[in-house]
Design a protein around this motif. Sequence first.
Motif, PDB file in Angstrom:
ATOM      1  N   LEU A   1       0.818  -1.213   0.000  1.00  0.00           N
ATOM      2  CA  LEU A   1       0.000   0.000   0.000  1.00  0.00           C
ATOM      3  C   LEU A   1       0.853   1.265   0.000  1.00  0.00           C
ATOM      4  N   ALA A   2       2.021   1.193   0.614  1.00  0.00           N
ATOM      5  CA  ALA A   2       2.871   2.379   0.737  1.00  0.00           C
ATOM      6  C   ALA A   2       3.745   2.625  -0.491  1.00  0.00           C
ATOM      7  N   LEU A   3       4.163   1.566  -1.163  1.00  0.00           N
ATOM      8  CA  LEU A   3       5.184   1.699  -2.192  1.00  0.00           C
ATOM      9  C   LEU A   3       4.802   2.510  -3.437  1.00  0.00           C
ATOM     10  N   PRO A   4       3.597   2.358  -3.998  1.00  0.00           N
ATOM     11  CA  PRO A   4       3.327   3.069  -5.252  1.00  0.00           C
ATOM     12  C   PRO A   4       3.579   4.573  -5.175  1.00  0.00           C
ATOM     13  N   GLU A   5       3.122   5.215  -4.118  1.00  0.00           N
ATOM     14  CA  GLU A   5       3.323   6.655  -3.989  1.00  0.00           C
ATOM     15  C   GLU A   5       4.790   6.986  -3.771  1.00  0.00           C
ATOM     16  N   MET A   6       5.485   6.157  -2.991  1.00  0.00           N
ATOM     17  CA  MET A   6       6.909   6.370  -2.762  1.00  0.00           C
ATOM     18  C   MET A   6       7.692   6.280  -4.068  1.00  0.00           C
ATOM     19  N   VAL A   7       7.411   5.237  -4.855  1.00  0.00           N
ATOM     20  CA  VAL A   7       8.126   5.048  -6.120  1.00  0.00           C
ATOM     21  C   VAL A   7       7.801   6.173  -7.089  1.00  0.00           C
ATOM     22  N   ALA A   8       6.548   6.612  -7.101  1.00  0.00           N
ATOM     23  CA  ALA A   8       6.140   7.677  -8.021  1.00  0.00           C
ATOM     24  C   ALA A   8       6.899   8.976  -7.757  1.00  0.00           C
ATOM     25  N   ARG A   9       7.166   9.278  -6.497  1.00  0.00           N
ATOM     26  CA  ARG A   9       7.879  10.525  -6.187  1.00  0.00           C
ATOM     27  C   ARG A   9       9.390  10.319  -6.087  1.00  0.00           C
TER      28      ARG A   9
ATOM     29  N   SER B   1      15.400   3.460  -7.777  1.00  0.00           N
ATOM     30  CA  SER B   1      14.093   4.124  -7.701  1.00  0.00           C
ATOM     31  C   SER B   1      14.076   5.292  -6.733  1.00  0.00           C
ATOM     32  N   GLY B   2      15.085   5.376  -5.863  1.00  0.00           N
ATOM     33  CA  GLY B   2      15.078   6.376  -4.801  1.00  0.00           C
ATOM     34  C   GLY B   2      14.419   5.871  -3.532  1.00  0.00           C
ATOM     35  N   VAL B   3      13.837   4.670  -3.588  1.00  0.00           N
ATOM     36  CA  VAL B   3      13.185   4.052  -2.434  1.00  0.00           C
ATOM     37  C   VAL B   3      14.040   2.866  -1.982  1.00  0.00           C
ATOM     38  N   THR B   4      14.141   2.668  -0.682  1.00  0.00           N
ATOM     39  CA  THR B   4      14.920   1.551  -0.163  1.00  0.00           C
ATOM     40  C   THR B   4      14.086   0.691   0.776  1.00  0.00           C
ATOM     41  N   ALA B   5      14.422  -0.589   0.825  1.00  0.00           N
ATOM     42  CA  ALA B   5      13.824  -1.536   1.776  1.00  0.00           C
ATOM     43  C   ALA B   5      14.950  -2.132   2.597  1.00  0.00           C
ATOM     44  N   SER B   6      14.790  -2.141   3.911  1.00  0.00           N
ATOM     45  CA  SER B   6      15.834  -2.612   4.809  1.00  0.00           C
ATOM     46  C   SER B   6      15.243  -3.519   5.881  1.00  0.00           C
ATOM     47  N   ALA B   7      16.028  -4.500   6.292  1.00  0.00           N
ATOM     48  CA  ALA B   7      15.645  -5.369   7.412  1.00  0.00           C
ATOM     49  C   ALA B   7      16.552  -5.079   8.591  1.00  0.00           C
ATOM     50  N   LEU B   8      15.951  -4.800   9.729  1.00  0.00           N
ATOM     51  CA  LEU B   8      16.702  -4.626  10.967  1.00  0.00           C
ATOM     52  C   LEU B   8      16.629  -5.960  11.704  1.00  0.00           C
ATOM     53  N   ARG B   9      17.712  -6.716  11.668  1.00  0.00           N
ATOM     54  CA  ARG B   9      17.739  -8.071  12.204  1.00  0.00           C
ATOM     55  C   ARG B   9      18.224  -8.025  13.653  1.00  0.00           C
ATOM     56  N   LEU B  10      17.285  -8.206  14.552  1.00  0.00           N
ATOM     57  CA  LEU B  10      17.569  -8.012  15.970  1.00  0.00           C
ATOM     58  C   LEU B  10      17.864  -9.314  16.692  1.00  0.00           C
ATOM     59  N   GLY B  11      18.734  -9.202  17.681  1.00  0.00           N
ATOM     60  CA  GLY B  11      18.862 -10.253  18.670  1.00  0.00           C
ATOM     61  C   GLY B  11      17.801 -10.019  19.740  1.00  0.00           C
ATOM     62  N   PRO B  12      17.870 -10.687  20.869  1.00  0.00           N
ATOM     63  CA  PRO B  12      16.891 -10.490  21.944  1.00  0.00           C
ATOM     64  C   PRO B  12      16.913  -9.048  22.450  1.00  0.00           C
ATOM     65  N   VAL B  13      15.719  -8.470  22.655  1.00  0.00           N
ATOM     66  CA  VAL B  13      15.572  -7.090  23.114  1.00  0.00           C
ATOM     67  C   VAL B  13      14.646  -7.076  24.323  1.00  0.00           C
ATOM     68  N   GLU B  14      14.945  -6.237  25.300  1.00  0.00           N
ATOM     69  CA  GLU B  14      14.167  -6.165  26.540  1.00  0.00           C
ATOM     70  C   GLU B  14      12.822  -5.480  26.295  1.00  0.00           C
ATOM     71  N   THR B  15      11.773  -6.285  26.030  1.00  0.00           N
ATOM     72  CA  THR B  15      10.427  -5.759  25.800  1.00  0.00           C
ATOM     73  C   THR B  15       9.401  -6.733  26.394  1.00  0.00           C
TER      74      THR B  15
END
Length: 265
Positions: free
Chosen positions: A124-132, A176-190
Amino acid sequence: MADNIDNMYVLITGASSGIGASLAKFLAGQGQQIFMTARREDRLEALSRDIREQGGRADYLAGDISDADFRVFLMEKVQEKGRLDVLINNAGFGYYGYFYQMQWQDAHNLLAVNMEALAHLTRLALPEMVARGSGRIINISSIAGALPNQGIAMYSASKAFVDAFTTSLYRELRGSGVTASALRLGPVETEFYKQARQKENGGPVPAERFAIPVERVNRALWRLLRRPRRAMYVPGWLSITRWVEPLFGALIDPLGPLLLRKAKH
Protein backbone atom coordinates in the motif's frame (compact mmCIF):
# COMPACT_ATOMS: atom_id res chain seq x y z
CA MET A 1 15.00 12.24 1.20
CA ALA A 2 18.41 12.36 2.80
CA ASP A 3 18.19 16.14 2.59
CA ASN A 4 15.02 16.06 4.67
CA ILE A 5 16.16 13.61 7.35
CA ASP A 6 14.99 15.88 10.19
CA ASN A 7 11.42 16.30 9.00
CA MET A 8 10.09 12.90 8.00
CA TYR A 9 6.58 11.51 8.29
CA VAL A 10 6.86 8.04 9.84
CA LEU A 11 4.27 5.27 10.28
CA ILE A 12 5.10 2.76 13.04
CA THR A 13 3.06 -0.41 13.55
CA GLY A 14 2.91 -2.15 16.92
CA ALA A 15 3.61 1.17 18.60
CA SER A 16 1.75 0.73 21.90
CA SER A 17 4.68 -0.89 23.72
CA GLY A 18 8.19 -2.28 23.41
CA ILE A 19 10.29 -1.45 20.38
CA GLY A 20 7.48 0.40 18.60
CA ALA A 21 6.75 2.76 21.51
CA SER A 22 10.44 3.38 22.09
CA LEU A 23 11.01 4.18 18.41
CA ALA A 24 8.03 6.54 18.37
CA LYS A 25 9.37 8.58 21.29
CA PHE A 26 12.92 8.54 19.98
CA LEU A 27 12.06 9.57 16.42
CA ALA A 28 9.66 12.28 17.64
CA GLY A 29 12.52 13.62 19.72
CA GLN A 30 14.62 13.77 16.55
CA GLY A 31 12.05 16.05 14.90
CA GLN A 32 10.04 13.46 12.97
CA GLN A 33 6.24 13.46 12.64
CA ILE A 34 4.92 10.13 13.94
CA PHE A 35 1.78 8.17 13.09
CA MET A 36 1.29 5.13 15.34
CA THR A 37 -0.97 2.12 15.20
CA ALA A 38 -1.62 -0.82 17.53
CA ARG A 39 -4.61 -2.49 19.14
CA ARG A 40 -4.44 -0.84 22.57
CA GLU A 41 -5.93 2.63 22.14
CA ASP A 42 -5.35 3.68 25.75
CA ARG A 43 -1.62 3.16 25.37
CA LEU A 44 -1.48 4.94 22.03
CA GLU A 45 -3.36 7.88 23.48
CA ALA A 46 -1.01 8.11 26.47
CA LEU A 47 2.07 7.82 24.25
CA SER A 48 0.79 10.45 21.83
CA ARG A 49 0.08 12.81 24.72
CA ASP A 50 3.55 12.23 26.17
CA ILE A 51 5.21 12.96 22.82
CA ARG A 52 3.23 16.17 22.38
CA GLU A 53 4.04 17.33 25.90
CA GLN A 54 7.71 16.92 24.99
CA GLY A 55 7.21 19.14 21.94
CA GLY A 56 6.89 16.34 19.38
CA ARG A 57 4.24 15.54 16.79
CA ALA A 58 2.24 12.33 16.94
CA ASP A 59 -1.07 10.94 15.72
CA TYR A 60 -2.49 7.45 16.06
CA LEU A 61 -5.20 5.07 14.91
CA ALA A 62 -6.03 2.02 17.02
CA GLY A 63 -6.95 -1.22 15.32
CA ASP A 64 -5.95 -4.75 14.43
CA ILE A 65 -3.53 -4.89 11.50
CA SER A 66 -4.30 -8.57 11.00
CA ASP A 67 -7.53 -7.24 9.41
CA ALA A 68 -6.99 -6.35 5.74
CA ASP A 69 -9.80 -3.78 5.73
CA PHE A 70 -8.23 -1.99 8.67
CA ARG A 71 -4.88 -1.89 6.89
CA VAL A 72 -6.44 -0.15 3.90
CA PHE A 73 -8.27 2.29 6.17
CA LEU A 74 -5.07 2.93 8.13
CA MET A 75 -3.07 3.82 5.04
CA GLU A 76 -5.83 6.12 3.81
CA LYS A 77 -5.76 7.98 7.13
CA VAL A 78 -1.96 8.19 7.10
CA GLN A 79 -1.87 9.60 3.59
CA GLU A 80 -4.54 12.16 4.47
CA LYS A 81 -2.12 13.56 7.04
CA GLY A 82 0.73 14.04 4.61
CA ARG A 83 3.43 12.38 2.56
CA LEU A 84 4.56 9.08 4.07
CA ASP A 85 8.36 9.04 4.11
CA VAL A 86 9.03 5.98 6.26
CA LEU A 87 7.07 2.81 6.99
CA ILE A 88 8.39 0.85 9.97
CA ASN A 89 6.78 -2.61 10.01
CA ASN A 90 7.41 -3.38 13.67
CA ALA A 91 4.24 -5.21 14.80
CA GLY A 92 4.73 -8.87 15.57
CA PHE A 93 4.59 -11.50 18.26
CA GLY A 94 6.16 -14.85 19.03
CA TYR A 95 5.64 -18.23 20.62
CA TYR A 96 8.08 -20.63 22.26
CA GLY A 97 7.13 -24.26 22.57
CA TYR A 98 6.37 -27.37 20.56
CA PHE A 99 4.62 -26.56 17.29
CA TYR A 100 2.30 -29.55 17.61
CA GLN A 101 1.02 -28.08 20.90
CA MET A 102 0.54 -24.56 19.52
CA GLN A 103 -3.08 -23.49 19.16
CA TRP A 104 -3.83 -22.99 15.48
CA GLN A 105 -5.45 -19.62 16.16
CA ASP A 106 -2.16 -18.43 17.68
CA ALA A 107 -0.28 -19.71 14.62
CA HIS A 108 -2.75 -18.07 12.26
CA ASN A 109 -2.54 -14.75 14.09
CA LEU A 110 1.26 -14.87 14.06
CA LEU A 111 1.33 -15.35 10.28
CA ALA A 112 -1.30 -12.65 9.75
CA VAL A 113 0.66 -10.04 11.71
CA ASN A 114 4.29 -11.02 11.13
CA MET A 115 3.94 -11.72 7.39
CA GLU A 116 0.63 -10.77 5.77
CA ALA A 117 0.21 -7.37 7.38
CA LEU A 118 3.84 -6.46 6.74
CA ALA A 119 3.60 -7.34 3.05
CA HIS A 120 0.21 -5.66 2.57
CA LEU A 121 1.17 -2.39 4.23
CA THR A 122 4.36 -2.32 2.20
CA ARG A 123 2.33 -2.84 -0.98
CA LEU A 124 0.00 0.00 0.00
CA ALA A 125 2.87 2.38 0.74
CA LEU A 126 5.18 1.70 -2.19
CA PRO A 127 3.33 3.07 -5.25
CA GLU A 128 3.32 6.65 -3.99
CA MET A 129 6.91 6.37 -2.76
CA VAL A 130 8.13 5.05 -6.12
CA ALA A 131 6.14 7.68 -8.02
CA ARG A 132 7.88 10.53 -6.19
CA GLY A 133 11.27 8.78 -6.06
CA SER A 134 11.86 8.68 -2.30
CA GLY A 135 10.89 6.65 0.73
CA ARG A 136 12.04 4.06 3.24
CA ILE A 137 10.57 0.67 4.17
CA ILE A 138 12.12 -0.73 7.35
CA ASN A 139 11.05 -4.19 8.41
CA ILE A 140 11.86 -5.30 11.95
CA SER A 141 13.25 -8.80 11.61
CA SER A 142 15.20 -11.16 13.84
CA ILE A 143 18.26 -13.37 13.78
CA ALA A 144 15.72 -16.18 14.21
CA GLY A 145 15.04 -15.90 10.48
CA ALA A 146 18.40 -17.54 9.80
CA LEU A 147 18.36 -19.80 12.90
CA PRO A 148 15.32 -22.12 12.65
CA ASN A 149 15.76 -23.69 16.06
CA GLN A 150 13.61 -25.61 18.50
CA GLY A 151 10.56 -23.89 19.96
CA ILE A 152 10.26 -21.11 17.39
CA ALA A 153 9.07 -22.93 14.28
CA MET A 154 6.39 -20.40 13.29
CA TYR A 155 8.23 -17.31 14.50
CA SER A 156 11.46 -18.29 12.78
CA ALA A 157 9.60 -19.08 9.55
CA SER A 158 7.86 -15.70 9.65
CA LYS A 159 11.18 -13.86 10.07
CA ALA A 160 12.77 -15.90 7.27
CA PHE A 161 9.94 -14.58 5.10
CA VAL A 162 10.65 -11.02 6.23
CA ASP A 163 14.34 -11.39 5.37
CA ALA A 164 13.70 -12.87 1.93
CA PHE A 165 10.90 -10.42 1.15
CA THR A 166 13.01 -7.42 2.17
CA THR A 167 16.05 -8.60 0.21
CA SER A 168 13.95 -9.05 -2.93
CA LEU A 169 12.39 -5.61 -2.48
CA TYR A 170 15.77 -3.98 -1.93
CA ARG A 171 16.93 -5.37 -5.26
CA GLU A 172 13.73 -4.49 -7.10
CA LEU A 173 13.88 -0.91 -5.88
CA ARG A 174 17.48 -0.18 -6.84
CA GLY A 175 17.63 3.11 -8.69
CA SER A 176 14.09 4.12 -7.70
CA GLY A 177 15.08 6.38 -4.80
CA VAL A 178 13.19 4.05 -2.43
CA THR A 179 14.92 1.55 -0.16
CA ALA A 180 13.82 -1.54 1.78
CA SER A 181 15.83 -2.61 4.81
CA ALA A 182 15.65 -5.37 7.41
CA LEU A 183 16.70 -4.63 10.97
CA ARG A 184 17.74 -8.07 12.20
CA LEU A 185 17.57 -8.01 15.97
CA GLY A 186 18.86 -10.25 18.67
CA PRO A 187 16.89 -10.49 21.94
CA VAL A 188 15.57 -7.09 23.11
CA GLU A 189 14.17 -6.17 26.54
CA THR A 190 10.43 -5.76 25.80
CA GLU A 191 7.03 -7.31 26.62
CA PHE A 192 7.58 -9.76 23.74
CA TYR A 193 8.80 -12.51 26.05
CA LYS A 194 6.00 -12.04 28.56
CA GLN A 195 3.45 -12.38 25.77
CA ALA A 196 5.14 -15.54 24.49
CA ARG A 197 4.93 -17.10 27.97
CA GLN A 198 1.23 -16.28 28.25
CA LYS A 199 0.22 -18.18 25.09
CA GLU A 200 -1.49 -21.51 25.72
CA ASN A 201 1.19 -24.24 25.76
CA GLY A 202 3.84 -21.55 25.38
CA GLY A 203 6.84 -21.14 27.61
CA PRO A 204 9.79 -18.95 28.62
CA VAL A 205 12.14 -18.08 25.75
CA PRO A 206 15.76 -18.92 26.72
CA ALA A 207 17.14 -16.01 24.67
CA GLU A 208 15.49 -13.52 27.04
CA ARG A 209 18.47 -13.72 29.41
CA PHE A 210 20.66 -12.18 26.68
CA ALA A 211 18.32 -9.30 25.82
CA ILE A 212 19.76 -5.85 25.11
CA PRO A 213 18.17 -2.48 26.05
CA VAL A 214 15.64 -1.23 23.53
CA GLU A 215 17.57 2.06 23.23
CA ARG A 216 20.18 0.25 21.15
CA VAL A 217 17.50 -0.49 18.56
CA ASN A 218 16.60 3.21 18.41
CA ARG A 219 20.17 4.20 17.64
CA ALA A 220 20.59 1.45 15.05
CA LEU A 221 17.42 2.42 13.22
CA TRP A 222 18.50 6.05 13.15
CA ARG A 223 21.76 5.01 11.52
CA LEU A 224 19.79 2.94 9.02
CA LEU A 225 17.63 5.93 8.12
CA ARG A 226 20.66 8.11 7.56
CA ARG A 227 22.58 5.48 5.60
CA PRO A 228 20.18 2.91 4.11
CA ARG A 229 21.37 -0.62 3.45
CA ARG A 230 19.75 -3.97 2.81
CA ALA A 231 20.18 -5.31 6.35
CA MET A 232 21.60 -4.33 9.71
CA TYR A 233 22.21 -6.58 12.71
CA VAL A 234 21.72 -5.42 16.30
CA PRO A 235 24.09 -5.96 18.02
CA GLY A 236 26.42 -5.89 15.04
CA TRP A 237 28.38 -9.00 16.03
CA LEU A 238 25.24 -11.07 15.44
CA SER A 239 25.97 -10.90 11.72
CA ILE A 240 27.83 -14.17 12.32
CA THR A 241 24.45 -15.90 12.74
CA ARG A 242 24.00 -16.04 8.97
CA TRP A 243 26.77 -18.69 8.93
CA VAL A 244 25.65 -20.75 11.93
CA GLU A 245 23.01 -22.86 10.19
CA PRO A 246 25.04 -23.65 7.03
CA LEU A 247 28.14 -24.54 9.03
CA PHE A 248 26.78 -26.07 12.23
CA GLY A 249 23.21 -27.15 11.44
CA ALA A 250 24.10 -30.83 11.53
CA LEU A 251 25.51 -30.40 15.04
CA ILE A 252 22.49 -28.43 16.26
CA ASP A 253 19.95 -31.00 15.00
CA PRO A 254 20.36 -33.54 17.83
CA LEU A 255 20.50 -30.83 20.50
CA GLY A 256 17.22 -29.16 19.57
CA PRO A 257 14.79 -31.54 21.31
CA LEU A 258 16.99 -31.71 24.40
CA LEU A 259 17.18 -27.92 24.76
CA LEU A 260 13.45 -27.46 24.29
CA ARG A 261 12.54 -30.09 26.87
CA LYS A 262 14.95 -28.50 29.35
CA ALA A 263 13.50 -25.03 28.77
CA LYS A 264 9.90 -26.19 29.11
CA HIS A 265 10.31 -27.96 32.46
